[in-house]
Design a protein around this motif. Structure first.
Motif, short mmCIF file in Angstrom:
data_model
loop_
_atom_site.label_atom_id
_atom_site.label_comp_id
_atom_site.label_asym_id
_atom_site.label_seq_id
_atom_site.Cartn_x
_atom_site.Cartn_y
_atom_site.Cartn_z
N ALA A 49 113.91 -12.19 10.93
CA ALA A 49 112.53 -12.50 11.32
C ALA A 49 111.59 -11.40 10.84
CB ALA A 49 112.44 -12.66 12.84
N LEU A 50 112.00 -10.15 11.00
CA LEU A 50 111.18 -9.03 10.51
C LEU A 50 111.08 -9.06 8.99
CD1 LEU A 50 112.35 -6.10 12.78
CD2 LEU A 50 110.01 -6.93 12.55
N LEU A 51 112.18 -9.37 8.35
CA LEU A 51 112.22 -9.39 6.89
C LEU A 51 111.23 -10.41 6.34
CD1 LEU A 51 113.77 -8.10 4.52
CD2 LEU A 51 115.37 -10.00 4.66
N SER A 52 111.13 -11.54 7.00
CA SER A 52 110.24 -12.59 6.50
C SER A 52 108.76 -12.25 6.69
CB SER A 52 110.56 -13.93 7.16
OG SER A 52 110.23 -13.88 8.53
N THR A 53 108.47 -11.35 7.64
CA THR A 53 107.06 -11.02 7.88
C THR A 53 106.67 -9.60 7.51
OG1 THR A 53 107.55 -10.40 10.17
CG2 THR A 53 106.87 -12.68 9.79
N ASP A 54 107.61 -8.67 7.57
CA ASP A 54 107.26 -7.26 7.41
C ASP A 54 108.09 -6.51 6.37
OD1 ASP A 54 105.22 -7.04 9.42
OD2 ASP A 54 106.81 -7.35 10.89
N ALA A 55 108.62 -7.20 5.38
CA ALA A 55 109.48 -6.55 4.39
C ALA A 55 108.73 -5.52 3.55
CB ALA A 55 110.13 -7.59 3.49
N LYS A 78 123.74 -3.45 4.12
CA LYS A 78 123.42 -4.87 3.86
C LYS A 78 121.95 -5.14 4.19
CE LYS A 78 124.10 -8.42 6.53
NZ LYS A 78 124.60 -9.33 7.49
N TRP A 79 121.49 -4.63 5.32
CA TRP A 79 120.08 -4.80 5.66
C TRP A 79 119.19 -4.15 4.60
CZ3 TRP A 79 119.81 -3.29 11.58
CH2 TRP A 79 120.41 -4.30 12.33
N SER A 80 119.54 -2.97 4.17
CA SER A 80 118.75 -2.25 3.17
C SER A 80 118.63 -3.05 1.88
CB SER A 80 119.40 -0.89 2.86
OG SER A 80 119.47 -0.10 4.01
N GLU A 81 119.73 -3.67 1.49
CA GLU A 81 119.75 -4.43 0.23
C GLU A 81 118.91 -5.70 0.28
OE1 GLU A 81 123.98 -4.82 -0.26
OE2 GLU A 81 124.09 -2.96 -1.43
N GLN A 82 118.50 -6.11 1.47
CA GLN A 82 117.71 -7.33 1.61
C GLN A 82 116.20 -7.09 1.53
OE1 GLN A 82 119.05 -10.10 4.73
NE2 GLN A 82 120.90 -8.85 4.84
N LEU A 83 115.80 -5.83 1.49
CA LEU A 83 114.36 -5.56 1.40
C LEU A 83 113.83 -6.00 0.04
CD1 LEU A 83 114.21 -2.16 3.28
CD2 LEU A 83 113.71 -4.45 4.15
N ASN A 84 112.53 -6.16 -0.07
CA ASN A 84 111.98 -6.91 -1.19
C ASN A 84 111.66 -6.12 -2.47
OD1 ASN A 84 109.82 -5.59 -0.11
ND2 ASN A 84 108.46 -7.36 -0.08
N THR A 85 111.76 -4.82 -2.48
CA THR A 85 111.57 -4.09 -3.74
C THR A 85 112.66 -3.03 -3.88
OG1 THR A 85 110.18 -2.30 -2.86
CG2 THR A 85 109.03 -4.33 -3.58
N GLN A 86 112.87 -2.61 -5.09
CA GLN A 86 113.90 -1.59 -5.36
C GLN A 86 113.59 -0.29 -4.63
OE1 GLN A 86 116.90 -2.08 -7.18
NE2 GLN A 86 117.22 -0.27 -5.95
N ARG A 88 111.95 0.10 -1.81
CA ARG A 88 112.22 -0.08 -0.37
C ARG A 88 113.72 -0.11 -0.10
NH1 ARG A 88 107.61 -3.76 -1.02
NH2 ARG A 88 105.83 -2.55 -0.31
N ARG A 89 114.47 -0.78 -0.99
CA ARG A 89 115.93 -0.79 -0.84
C ARG A 89 116.49 0.62 -0.97
NH1 ARG A 89 115.05 -5.71 -3.69
NH2 ARG A 89 115.39 -4.70 -5.70
N SER A 90 115.98 1.38 -1.94
CA SER A 90 116.43 2.76 -2.12
C SER A 90 116.11 3.61 -0.91
CB SER A 90 115.77 3.38 -3.36
OG SER A 90 116.32 2.87 -4.53
#
Length: 172
Positions: A49-55, A78-86, A88-90
């Protein structure tokens, strides 16, 4: 349990997610292992839910990722890898690793190669630079062998910042 119900219904999803990650850390102390799957399922729902609104805001996930890394590093990654930019994932991956390294948590299921692979998932060098020194301490406490030393040197030789590289090489 009443505590789980209360925490899962907190209006601010980032606070609810962090609270449930902390609850996961204490599930054994509470002698409620029967709730583990339910808590994990709720955490996934809140994360999505957070990912869809606050990624766009990795800081919303910071505390949840820190606490989840202590409880289940694989899930935090796994959560980290789902963020929307490299970037943010890093950043999120570096937060998880920094937490594990700084708290000196040792997970038997992770070999030194696994830890190095996780470190390499931090694609942004500036985020990686933030954790190289603590990674080095972690290596000496948990993985120091002649075989791993060669691998460690390969990691250190790839550090782009001369300052960070020098600080790490001096320590070994």
């Amino acid at each position: 349990s009443e505590l789980f119900l209360y925490l899962s219904k907190i209006g601010d999803k980032s606070i609810a997610l962090t609270s449930l990650s902390i609850l996961s850390l204490n599930i054994k102390k509470l002698n409620r292992l029967d709730m583990d799957d339910e808590i994990n399922g709720c955490k996934e729902i809140l994360f999505n839910a957070l990912l869809s609104t606050d990624a766009f805001h990795v800081d919303i996930f910071r505390e949840a990722i820190e606490n989840e890394a202590i409880y289940d590093l694989s899930n935090a990654i796994k959560w980290s890898e789902q963020l929307n930019t490299q970037d943010r994932r890093s950043k999120a991956t570096s937060i998880a690793l920094y937490t594990v390294f700084s708290k000196e948590l040792h997970f038997e299921k992770y070999s030194f190669n696994d830890i190095v692979s996780l470190l390499r998932k931090v694609k942004n060098e500036s985020f990686r630079e933030d954790i190289y020194e603590i990674f080095l301490d972690y290596y000496f406490k948990h993985y120091e062998t002649t075989k791993n030393y060669t691998k460690l040197n390969r990691v250190l030789n790839k550090i782009k910042s001369n300052y960070v590289k020098s600080k790490c090489l001096i320590r070994i």
